[in-house]
Design a protein around this motif. Structure first.
Motif, PDB file in Angstrom:
ATOM      1  N   ARG A 252      68.091 -11.861 148.349  1.00 49.79           N
ATOM      2  CA  ARG A 252      67.114 -11.301 147.778  1.00 49.79           C
ATOM      3  C   ARG A 252      67.002  -9.800 147.892  1.00 49.79           C
ATOM      4  NH1 ARG A 252      61.567 -10.077 147.739  1.00 49.79           N
ATOM      5  NH2 ARG A 252      60.367 -10.822 145.725  1.00 49.79           N
ATOM      6  N   SER A 256      63.824  -4.440 144.984  1.00 51.05           N
ATOM      7  CA  SER A 256      63.605  -4.625 143.475  1.00 51.05           C
ATOM      8  C   SER A 256      63.035  -6.053 143.328  1.00 51.05           C
ATOM      9  CB  SER A 256      65.053  -4.442 142.725  1.00 51.05           C
ATOM     10  OG  SER A 256      65.762  -5.378 143.218  1.00 51.05           O
ATOM     11  N   ARG A 258      64.817  -8.686 143.313  1.00 52.42           N
ATOM     12  CA  ARG A 258      65.632  -9.559 142.391  1.00 52.42           C
ATOM     13  C   ARG A 258      66.396 -10.474 143.243  1.00 52.42           C
ATOM     14  NH1 ARG A 258      68.944  -5.506 137.841  1.00 52.42           N
ATOM     15  NH2 ARG A 258      67.031  -4.903 136.749  1.00 52.42           N
ATOM     16  N   TYR A 259      66.926 -11.550 142.655  1.00 53.89           N
ATOM     17  CA  TYR A 259      67.796 -12.439 143.713  1.00 53.89           C
ATOM     18  C   TYR A 259      69.023 -12.283 143.019  1.00 53.89           C
ATOM     19  CZ  TYR A 259      64.014 -14.792 145.241  1.00 53.89           C
ATOM     20  OH  TYR A 259      62.705 -15.278 145.753  1.00 53.89           O
ATOM     21  N   ASP A 283      73.245 -11.080 138.795  1.00 57.72           N
ATOM     22  CA  ASP A 283      71.535 -11.174 138.619  1.00 57.72           C
ATOM     23  C   ASP A 283      71.026 -12.555 138.393  1.00 57.72           C
ATOM     24  OD1 ASP A 283      69.051 -10.929 138.691  1.00 57.72           O
ATOM     25  OD2 ASP A 283      69.090  -9.059 137.443  1.00 57.72           O
ATOM     26  N   THR A 285      67.953 -13.785 138.918  1.00 56.67           N
ATOM     27  CA  THR A 285      66.516 -13.756 139.252  1.00 56.67           C
ATOM     28  C   THR A 285      65.816 -14.948 138.431  1.00 56.67           C
ATOM     29  OG1 THR A 285      66.490 -11.494 139.690  1.00 56.67           O
ATOM     30  CG2 THR A 285      64.476 -12.105 139.193  1.00 56.67           C
ATOM     31  N   GLU A 286      66.248 -15.013 136.950  1.00 56.40           N
ATOM     32  CA  GLU A 286      65.582 -15.709 136.191  1.00 56.40           C
ATOM     33  C   GLU A 286      65.776 -17.132 136.473  1.00 56.40           C
ATOM     34  OE1 GLU A 286      66.371 -14.863 132.209  1.00 56.40           O
ATOM     35  OE2 GLU A 286      65.488 -12.715 131.983  1.00 56.40           O
ATOM     36  N   ASN A 444      58.482  -0.912 137.549  1.00 57.32           N
ATOM     37  CA  ASN A 444      59.182  -1.881 136.396  1.00 57.32           C
ATOM     38  C   ASN A 444      58.313  -2.257 135.187  1.00 57.32           C
ATOM     39  OD1 ASN A 444      61.498  -1.866 137.781  1.00 57.32           O
ATOM     40  ND2 ASN A 444      60.607  -3.565 139.035  1.00 57.32           N
TER      41      ASN A 444
END
Length: 639
Positions: A252, A256, A258-259, A283, A285-286, A444
């Motif tokens: 992580r 940001s 993000r993963y 990426d 993240t989702e 963001n």
């Protein structure tokens, strides 16, 4: 690089190795792409200097130091001059005599997109025959014919070599274009590092995976490019690579949120020694958020199922206990000691009853009912609620910086989430300390709720398990352990995220980010109001007129259908239950697509009719006041 591309490139290398001339191919950075074996044999160059990615300058230095160009007074200036000429990428041909007495020809041809391919040919024999011819011109007519035939044969070989080189150049260009296209289309960062962790190749998409990082990374170390925190994770994986083991891991990016999934594969030479690694960063993240939400929902579902069974049995036991306590209370009227015991049992039983009542309210999922919210009024009300929930010895710092007046938000759900977090923070501080609640718009473009205290912070156990249902750090104190869980539900149900961590300055920190959605304020409209109850219709009509709208009315689906064609109709409000005259969903089915609509109802959220209505329109729960109606209308108009 996929299997087909690797096979294709291998065919090109195999083809070059079959050519007897010495051949070297360099890219636009003057680094070797390929050198065939005759090139290495001709100049006796070590393997390390001609490995793909090696610098052309290093080969020049090696050849100069070994006398390939004869005596050189200033080695650096000589090499710099040669490199500068090479960077012009112009076609060239010349002949030179080497230190060992042989003569070679050097022919260079530039490649599309930068770089060049060079052919080195030993022409010593041709030069010797030419010299012999010149010294015996009168006696060599016969030999002249023979040499002419030999030269003709040599020319044919050279012509064939040129054709082979042209084919190789075209295939190499096509292969490079294909690889460039694959790199550009890959939704991630593709790179190569050497055994020292220095980037040698990159598709220039690192910033798309980890925001804030530069894409110009070739020649820099992984520590310089990634930063200390991410590099520590990278380095652990890289040790496996140096041992020859491929690895995949997720980390992580704290900056940001993000993963990132990082896949590494070792780059092995012909002796199976590791000379670097190929990297693929994507990426995810989702994917991680969906996975976390699914696991969280599953845990809550199991908790709710378990709770349902336990509360039923526990309620039965409490019924028996309270019944027996009543009998005991009757029998011990004249015994103070027994009476005191009876009262204690009664108090504990009532507390158990209250806990059962709380447990029965636990649901696997709370639905978000986003409406248009006046953020100034919301933040003012929230500040008052938070102050009221804190002990007198707690200090509250409250700040709000939201640029828009109206946002789409579930205000009740948001208030519950923040209150839970504030109460948790106060308990963690033991009722003394500072709590900072801040609302604003993140970098963001998200709506951010930031709650921080100056208490002891999260333990390692809390950081890893804090979002699990019923997890609690309250020890023997009574508590459901649902504070962080309910806040997590709010964040995920609103399409956002929740982060927990310890602040650098000390204390716990919780950050909720949800989509930032502005709401359009309704203007004066012509509204069709449909309700079969005269008193209810009169009340709603008064609200609509007070909000500046013009109202026409219907008491049934049939009447509503007749009024749908009136010019200027711009909003429909209907009750869900119209008695014998139909239903609100029937009315909504008649509304033109361009006209927003709202259903009002007194049915609970669990009623099937209401659940069906929610699939076709926004639903407002009765009873409501003018403010709630205004917010609901702003919501439907904004959709």
């Amino acid at each position: 690089m996929d299997h087909n591309t690797q096979t294709y490139s291998g065919m090109i290398r195999s083809g070059l190795n079959l050519i007897t001339q010495a051949i070297a191919i360099c890219d636009h950075d003057l680094k070797f792409v390929h050198c065939n074996q005759p090139f290495q044999d001709m100049f006796q160059i070590p393997e390390a200097l001609v490995t793909p990615g090696a610098a052309f300058r290093d080969v020049l230095v090696y050849l100069s130091e070994n006398g390939e160009y004869g005596p050189i007074e200033d080695l650096k200036s000589f090499v710099d001059e040669k490199v500068a000429l090479a960077r012009k990428f112009e076609p060239h041909y010349f002949e030179r005599t080497r230190a060992n007495g042989t003569t070679i020809s050097v022919e260079g041809c530039p490649l599309d997109g930068g770089g060049w391919i060079s052919v080195y040919t030993d022409i010593s024999e041709i030069k010797r025959q030419d010299a012999l011819f010149r010294s015996h011109a009168d006696d060599l007519s016969r030999e002249l014919v023979q040499q002419s035939e030999a030269l003709t044969h040599t020319n044919r070989e050279l012509t064939a070599t040129v054709r082979a080189l042209e084919t190789t150049k075209r295939e190499l260009t096509e292969s490079r274009e294909r690889l460039d296209l694959l790199n550009r289309m890959t939704p991630g960062h593709i790179a190569h590092v050497d055994a020292n962790g220095v980037y040698t190749q990159s598709n220039g998409r690192l910033s798309s995976v980890i925001p804030g990082r530069t894409n110009e990374i070739i020649g820099n170390t992984a520590r310089e490019v990634l930063g200390e925190d991410i590099f520590n994770h990278f380095d652990q994986l890289f040790q496996n690579i140096l041992a020859g083991r491929p690895t995949v891991s997720e980390f992580r990016d704290e900056e940001s949120g993000r993963y990132v999934r990082l896949a590494m594969s070792p780059d092995m030479d012909e002796q199976q020694a590791v000379r670097g690694a190929y990297l693929l960063s994507t990426d995810v993240t989702e994917e991680v958020s969906a996975r976390q939400a699914l696991a969280h929902a599953r845990r809550k579902e199991l908790a709710a199922q378990f709770t349902s069974v336990m509360t039923h049995d526990f309620a039965n036991l409490l019924t028996i206990i309270m019944g027996q306590q009543n009998r005991l209370e009757t029998l011990c009227q004249n015994d103070p000691a027994l009476k005191d015991i009876s009262e204690t049992i009664k108090t504990a039983a009532r507390r158990g009853r209250d806990l059962v009542g709380s447990l029965t309210k636990i649901d696997t999922q709370r639905n978000v009912e986003a409406i248009a919210v006046n953020m100034s009024a919301f933040t003012a009300g929230l500040e008052k609620l938070v102050k009221a929930a804190l002990p007198d010895q707690m200090t509250l710092k409250f700040s709000a910086n939201i640029p828009d007046d109206m946002l789409l938000l579930d205000p009740g759900f948001a208030q519950d989430a923040i209150l839970n977090l504030v109460i948790n923070a106060a308990e963690a501080c033991d009722g003394k300390g500072l709590i900072h609640v801040a609302l604003g718009r993140s970098q963001n473009a998200e709506l951010e709720f930031h709650i921080q205290d100056n208490g002891p912070g999260f333990s390692e156990d809390a950081l890893s398990r804090g979002l699990n249902p019923f997890f609690s750090t309250k020890g023997g104190q009574v508590g459901r352990g649902l504070g962080l869980t309910s806040a997590f539900d709010f964040a995920k149900s609103s399409g956002g995220s929740l982060r927990i961590r310890n602040a650098d300055t000390g204390g716990a920190q919780v950050i909720i980010r949800i989509p930032y959605k502005t709401a359009e304020v309704t203007k004066s409209r012509l509204v069709l109001l449909v309700d079969d109850d005269d008193s209810v219709r009169k009340t709603v009509r008064g609200y609509l007129r007070a909000d500046g709208h013009t109202v026409i009315e219907a008491t049934s689906v049939t009447e509503a259908q007749q009024l749908m064609t009136i010019d200027g109709l711009s909003l429909v409000v209907t009750d869900l239950d119209l008695g014998q005259a139909g239903s609100g969903t029937d009315v909504i089915s008649l509304v033109p697509n361009a006209i927003p609509h709202l259903i009002i109802t007194g049915l609970p959220a669990t009623d099937p009719k209401r659940q069906q209505a929610q699939t076709v329109s926004t639903v407002l729960q009765k009873p409501f006041d003018l403010s709630a109606l205004q917010q609901a209308l702003n919501t439907v108009v904004s959709q």
